[in-house]
Write a protein that holds these residues in place. Structure first.
Motif, short mmCIF file in Angstrom:
data_model
loop_
_atom_site.label_atom_id
_atom_site.label_comp_id
_atom_site.label_asym_id
_atom_site.label_seq_id
_atom_site.Cartn_x
_atom_site.Cartn_y
_atom_site.Cartn_z
N GLN A 115 1.14 -1.23 0.34
CA GLN A 115 -0.06 0.32 0.26
C GLN A 115 1.05 1.43 -0.04
O GLN A 115 1.93 1.47 1.12
CB GLN A 115 -0.55 0.04 1.57
N THR A 116 0.31 2.14 -0.98
CA THR A 116 1.36 3.57 -0.57
C THR A 116 0.63 4.37 -1.44
O THR A 116 -0.02 4.86 -1.71
CB THR A 116 2.69 3.21 -1.88
N ARG A 117 1.00 5.90 -1.18
CA ARG A 117 0.41 6.56 -1.70
C ARG A 117 0.55 7.80 -2.63
O ARG A 117 0.61 9.00 -3.16
CB ARG A 117 0.36 7.95 -0.46
N ASN A 160 -6.65 10.69 1.86
CA ASN A 160 -7.20 9.96 1.17
C ASN A 160 -5.90 8.81 1.74
O ASN A 160 -4.77 8.65 1.71
CB ASN A 160 -6.85 10.30 -0.23
N GLY A 161 -6.55 7.51 1.75
CA GLY A 161 -6.03 6.83 2.14
C GLY A 161 -5.40 6.07 1.35
O GLY A 161 -5.50 6.12 0.31
N PRO A 162 -4.16 5.31 1.85
CA PRO A 162 -3.45 4.65 0.56
C PRO A 162 -3.82 3.56 -0.02
O PRO A 162 -5.04 2.67 -0.27
CB PRO A 162 -2.22 4.11 1.38
N LYS A 163 -2.99 3.32 -1.53
CA LYS A 163 -3.81 2.38 -2.14
C LYS A 163 -3.00 1.26 -2.99
O LYS A 163 -1.87 0.70 -2.04
CB LYS A 163 -4.25 3.03 -3.40
N PHE A 213 -4.47 6.59 -7.64
CA PHE A 213 -4.44 7.38 -7.11
C PHE A 213 -5.26 7.99 -7.44
O PHE A 213 -5.09 8.54 -7.73
CB PHE A 213 -2.96 7.65 -6.99
N SER A 230 2.63 3.67 3.39
CA SER A 230 1.09 4.09 3.44
C SER A 230 0.97 4.68 5.16
O SER A 230 -0.16 5.52 5.27
CB SER A 230 0.34 2.39 4.14
N ARG A 269 -3.41 14.45 2.35
CA ARG A 269 -3.80 13.56 3.58
C ARG A 269 -4.55 12.46 3.76
O ARG A 269 -4.19 11.32 5.00
CB ARG A 269 -2.83 14.35 4.66
N GLN A 274 -0.33 11.48 -4.10
CA GLN A 274 -1.93 12.25 -3.55
C GLN A 274 -1.20 12.74 -2.60
O GLN A 274 -0.56 13.20 -1.71
CB GLN A 274 -2.19 11.03 -2.92
N SER A 301 -1.01 -1.08 -4.40
CA SER A 301 0.27 -0.65 -5.16
C SER A 301 0.52 -1.77 -6.51
O SER A 301 1.47 -1.75 -7.06
CB SER A 301 1.27 -0.33 -4.93
#
Length: 231
Positions: free
Chosen positions: A79-81, A154-157, A110, A200, A152, A149, A159
């Motif tokens: 999970q990343t941003r 918005n949650g991580p996605k 994202f 994340s 802040r 993103q 990847s």
């Protein structure tokens, strides 16, 4: 015949090679070395995906024999941003563009725009600036791409899905000497020389010491596959 005449004839025979009349003819000049054949100009590209399961660039299904579309994907469960990377190409390659003129394509994973109009009145509108850019560096042989993103909240996605795409094509061989390309060490190489992600966990909203420690990008390694030029 007198002695003087015999001596003259003997000397003449020695100097002229008399004694059979089979003197060696002069050797022929060596044949000129043929000019090397001109280097063949490739017409297509072939790409084999990396075999690793980490961060990597893989071939997208929209690729053709002359236009290689590469997807950046991460390890399963990551999970990343956001992510940024610098991709170096060999001199036999060029960075292509998408239909909108950009060097990279956002796949929509994202959330690039804000979601809080109380924080930014233009959040989520066309006026909302995004943290997404891609362009060659001054040298021309490195493409720098970043997609993040900024909100802040918005949650991580996930990847493991394609996050962003870039395009690679053959170089313009009317401007690049095929012989120089053929002589280069790695003319069709692709290498990610630097890459970072926004993890994340970037902490909360209050700017505490712990939050500031987490609000940093993390270095990653991105694997590329094997690219070869085809006749």
């Amino acid at each position: 015949m007198n002695t003087k005449l015999l001596t003259t004839l003997a000397l003449f025979a020695a100097l002229s090679g008399c004694g059979g009349g089979d003197s060696t003819p002069p050797s022929s000049p060596p044949a000129p070395t043929p000019a090397p054949a001109p280097a063949a100009t490739p017409t297509g590209l072939s790409y084999a995906d990396p075999t690793s399961s980490g961060w990597r660039l893989v071939k997208d299904a929209s690729s053709t024999s002359t236009r290689l579309v590469l997807d950046l994907v991460g390890p399963a469960g990551t999970q990343t941003r956001g992510v940024g990377f610098n991709l170096r190409r060999g001199m036999g390659l060029a960075f292509g563009r998408f239909d909108n003129g950009g060097y990279a394509h956002d796949t929509g994973v994202f959330q690039l725009k804000g979601s809080n109009p109380d924080f930014e009145s233009y959040a989520g509108t066309d006026a909302d600036p995004v943290l997404f850019a891609s362009a060659p560096l001054k040298s021309g042989d490195v493409l720098s791409t970043g997609i993040f993103q900024k909100d802040r909240s918005n949650g991580p996605k996930d990847s493991a899905a394609p996050l962003v795409q870039v395009v690679v094509t053959l170089a313009d061989f009317t401007k690049v000497d095929p012989a120089a390309v053929a002589a280069a060490t790695d003319p069709y190489g692709l290498h990610v020389i630097k890459a970072r992600i926004v993890p994340s966990d970037i902490g909360g909203f209050a700017l505490t010491t712990d939050v500031l420690k987490k609000a940093r990008m993390v270095d990653i390694m991105v694997d590329t596959g094997t690219l070869t030029a085809t006749p």
